[in-house]
Design a protein around this motif. Structure first.
Motif, short mmCIF file in Angstrom:
data_model
loop_
_atom_site.label_atom_id
_atom_site.label_comp_id
_atom_site.label_asym_id
_atom_site.label_seq_id
_atom_site.Cartn_x
_atom_site.Cartn_y
_atom_site.Cartn_z
N THR A 188 0.84 -1.20 0.00
CA THR A 188 0.00 0.00 0.00
C THR A 188 0.87 1.25 0.00
N ILE A 189 1.90 1.24 0.82
CA ILE A 189 2.82 2.38 0.85
C ILE A 189 3.44 2.56 -0.53
N MET A 190 3.92 1.46 -1.13
CA MET A 190 4.56 1.55 -2.44
C MET A 190 3.57 2.04 -3.49
N HIS A 191 2.37 1.51 -3.46
CA HIS A 191 1.34 1.94 -4.42
C HIS A 191 1.11 3.45 -4.31
N ASN A 192 0.96 3.94 -3.08
CA ASN A 192 0.70 5.37 -2.88
C ASN A 192 1.89 6.23 -3.30
N LEU A 193 3.10 5.79 -2.99
CA LEU A 193 4.30 6.53 -3.42
C LEU A 193 4.37 6.59 -4.95
N ASN A 194 4.10 5.46 -5.60
CA ASN A 194 4.15 5.42 -7.07
C ASN A 194 3.07 6.32 -7.67
N ALA A 195 1.86 6.26 -7.12
CA ALA A 195 0.77 7.11 -7.62
C ALA A 195 1.11 8.59 -7.46
N ASN A 196 1.67 8.95 -6.31
CA ASN A 196 2.06 10.35 -6.08
C ASN A 196 3.13 10.79 -7.08
N GLU A 197 4.09 9.90 -7.34
CA GLU A 197 5.16 10.23 -8.29
C GLU A 197 4.60 10.38 -9.70
N LYS A 198 3.66 9.53 -10.08
CA LYS A 198 3.03 9.63 -11.40
C LYS A 198 2.31 10.98 -11.55
N ARG A 199 1.60 11.38 -10.50
CA ARG A 199 0.91 12.68 -10.54
C ARG A 199 1.91 13.83 -10.67
#
Length: 168
Positions: A59-70
């Motif tokens: 979940t942490i990784m998913h959120n970090l990746n999503a934030n980076e994509k944005r």
């Protein structure tokens, strides 16, 4: 915190695989894993015990990746100077060619479909765990997985399919 620190190393290989599949780049994947580990260690007090540490880390990784994509979407795209086309492979390397084609087909999937497929197929997470990681209902996970598999089958059979679109 010490319990998270003690259990964290056994999850790093899975985090690295998922990060590599998400980013498609070894350096970016290593950065994502490092950010994930750092975030988990500094926020270990937020882990709900006896929770699923693996799902929490994903979940942490998913959120970090999503934030980076944005963030990346709002910045101009830069090309690295050393980005060159990969040389052609000899015909005898069938397995490597198939792996390349599979990776290329995965990149054609929408991010939402690719994430679900990788978490289930590559990491072996249960649907409920994937739903927790991505913050979506289990039914959405099952639907996305089915659509991702269908699209990969279409790509493998050489059918022309529309470009991926983002799923809401």
């Amino acid at each position: 915190m010490s319990e998270v620190a003690d259990l964290l190393p056994q999850h790093v290989p899975a985090l690295r695989r998922y990060a590599r599949a998400l980013t498609g780049d070894a350096a970016a994947a290593d950065d994502l894993v490092q950010d994930c580990v750092e975030r988990a260690l500094t926020r270990a007090h937020l882990w709900r015990q006896p929770g699923n540490l693996r799902a929490w880390l994903f979940t942490i990784m998913h959120n970090l990746n999503a934030n980076e994509k944005r963030r990346a979407a709002s910045r101009p795209r830069l090309a690295a100077i050393d980005d060159v086309a990969e040389p052609a492979r000899p015909a005898s390397q069938v397995e490597r060619l198939m792996a390349s084609e599979t990776l290329a087909a995965l990149k054609l999937l929408s991010l939402e479909h690719r994430q679900v497929l990788l978490l289930v197929a590559l990491e072996g997470l249960q649907y409920a765990e994937v739903a927790e990681v991505l913050g979506v209902p289990v039914g959405t996970v099952m639907s996305r997985l089915s659509r991702a598999r269908d699209r990969l089958m279409q790509l493998a059979s050489g059918e022309r399919v529309a470009q991926p679109r983002s799923v809401t």
